[in-house]
Enzyme design. Structure first.
Site, mmCIF file in Angstrom:
data_model
loop_
_atom_site.group_PDB
_atom_site.id
_atom_site.type_symbol
_atom_site.label_atom_id
_atom_site.label_comp_id
_atom_site.label_asym_id
_atom_site.label_seq_id
_atom_site.Cartn_x
_atom_site.Cartn_y
_atom_site.Cartn_z
ATOM 1 C CB THR A 19 -4.619 -6.226 5.213
ATOM 2 O OG1 THR A 19 -4.234 -5.014 5.839
ATOM 3 C CG2 THR A 19 -4.822 -7.289 6.272
ATOM 4 C CE1 TYR A 32 -2.495 -6.227 9.925
ATOM 5 C CE2 TYR A 32 -1.656 -6.066 7.692
ATOM 6 C CZ TYR A 32 -2.559 -5.682 8.661
ATOM 7 O OH TYR A 32 -3.505 -4.752 8.359
ATOM 8 C CB THR A 98 -9.277 -1.978 3.850
ATOM 9 O OG1 THR A 98 -8.456 -1.955 5.027
ATOM 10 C CG2 THR A 98 -9.584 -3.396 3.445
ATOM 11 C CG ASP A 99 -5.617 1.685 6.025
ATOM 12 O OD1 ASP A 99 -6.624 1.205 6.583
ATOM 13 O OD2 ASP A 99 -4.484 1.657 6.532
ATOM 14 C CE LYS A 171 -10.371 0.070 7.218
ATOM 15 N NZ LYS A 171 -8.919 -0.170 7.188
ATOM 16 C CD GLU A 289 -30.077 23.317 -2.203
ATOM 17 O OE1 GLU A 289 -30.647 22.352 -1.700
ATOM 18 O OE2 GLU A 289 -29.176 23.220 -3.055
HETATM 19 N N1 GLU Z 1 -2.622 0.060 5.781
HETATM 20 C C1 GLU Z 1 -2.815 -1.224 5.160
HETATM 21 C C2 GLU Z 1 -3.243 -1.059 3.716
HETATM 22 O O1 GLU Z 1 -4.142 -0.313 3.419
HETATM 23 C C3 GLU Z 1 -3.725 -2.059 5.954
HETATM 24 C C4 GLU Z 1 -5.167 -1.862 5.710
HETATM 25 C C5 GLU Z 1 -5.779 -3.028 4.997
HETATM 26 O O2 GLU Z 1 -5.369 -3.446 3.932
HETATM 27 O O3 GLU Z 1 -6.744 -3.542 5.563
HETATM 28 O O4 GLU Z 1 -2.657 -1.670 2.850
#
Ligand code: GLU
Length: 330
Positions: A19, A32, A98-99, A171, A289
């Site tokens: 992103t 996007y 971020t994914d 995340k 445990e």
């Molecule tokens: N699915 C995308 C990626 O991981 C969008 C998530 C992001 O980058 O925030 O590239």
């Protein structure tokens, strides 16, 4: 090359897409496309970088991070191992979607052989949003990668003013700008503007202390995740055994599952097929445990991180006992 202590550090920013390099409808955060802007263009839009580091860049990938593969991880790790062995570059920043950021971070934490800072960042809003978070995250990631305090701490993540460690980051929001956490384990520190404040570090083995060597492999052993839920069909375990070298149980509570799943898991383990018990729960431990069966336990690793560790463990050994001890160390 010898430099004075106060010289600006040479930081390489490695682009992989996500992103942070995404574009879409002006002002909006939805609809996007990831990975549209080259990393060099991303950093040239942040003039303040010049005051904190000498920044160079290289685009290794340009993808949505959901498309990343084990081959890509090996490629990035080998690249950083090669460049960090020289003395031109003092630290690295990786821009990433971020994914799956937490998965790439953990893989690199286990396979990079340098104490030089390696910092991953990304953004929740594309570059064309009304208030994109990418430029500031890159700025803070470069500040962290330039910091003496970041040396030897393993792969780090700079995101929304917070420093996280690769082993424990996850995340936790699908769209908010503060999208990451270390759950019960808090965070490693904070960043205000370009000032770094560390308060803790991971006690687990990583980077230059890690035993995993990916310099001679191009593919990772296939490991699958089996999600348990009430009344889940146990046949998925047979299917996953056919196609994989190991399975991660994403169990209920502290790695629990139904009686039929338990029986099957025990049967597989007795035949030498590795199954790691982990949990779908955000916080707490999965350890021997709490479960009577002899098995392999994820400790605090999530199913997706357990998958990476089992896959790397299988590059070294088939022994269930050795794999169990690897899960206690990393
Ligand atoms: N699915 C995308 C990626 O991981 C969008 C998530 C992001 O980058 O925030 O590239």
């Amino acid at each position: 090359m010898k430099f004075s202590k106060n010289r600006l550090k040479n930081i390489m920013v490695i682009g992989t897409g996500g992103t942070i390099a995404g574009t879409g409808e002006a002002g909006k955060t939805l609809s996007y496309q990831s990975g549209q802007i080259e990393v060099n263009d991303l950093i040239s839009e942040i003039p303040d970088l010049k005051s904190i580091a000498n920044v160079t860049s290289n685009e290794l990938l340009s993808i949505d991070s959901c498309d990343i593969t084990g081959r890509d991880w090996i490629h990035i790790a080998n690249y950083i191992n090669e460049i960090s062995a020289g003395d031109e570059i003092d630290g690295f920043v990786i821009t990433h979607g971020t994914d799956t950021l937490e998965e790439t971070a953990f893989f690199l934490n286990l396979t990079i052989k340098t104490s030089k800072p390696v910092v991953i960042t990304g953004s929740m809003r594309p570059s064309t949003a009304m208030s994109p978070d990418g430029p500031f995250n890159i700025f803070q990631a470069v500040a962290l990668a330039s910091s003496e305090e970041a040396v030897g701490k393993g792969v780090l993540i700079a995101f929304s003013d917070v420093i996280y460690g690769a082993r424990d980051i996850q995340k936790i929001s699908t769209f908010r700008v503060s999208a990451f956490s270390q759950r019960d384990l808090g965070c490693l520190g904070y960043i205000r503007d370009d000032r770094i404040y560390f308060y803790s570090s991971s006690t687990k083995k990583h980077t230059f202390n890690s035993e995993f060597d990916i310099s001679k492999i191009s593919e990772l052993p296939d490991v699958s995740i089996a999600p348990f839920y009430a009344a889940a069909d146990f046949h998925i375990l047979d299917y996953l055994r056919e196609k994989s070298k190991g399975i991660i149980l994403s169990g209920a509570g502290c790695g629990g599952c139904s009686t039929v799943w338990d029986k099957k898991i025990q049967e597989f383990m007795m035949s030498g097929f590795p199954i790691v018990r982990s949990s779908r729960i955000a916080n707490g431990l999965v350890t021997s445990e709490y479960i009577s069966q002899k098995g392999i336990f994820s400790n605090t690793l999530s199913p997706q991180k357990s998958r990476i560790l089992l896959s790397l463990a299988l590059t070294q050994t088939d022994s269930i006992d050795k794999i169990r001890s690897i899960f206690e160390i990393y």
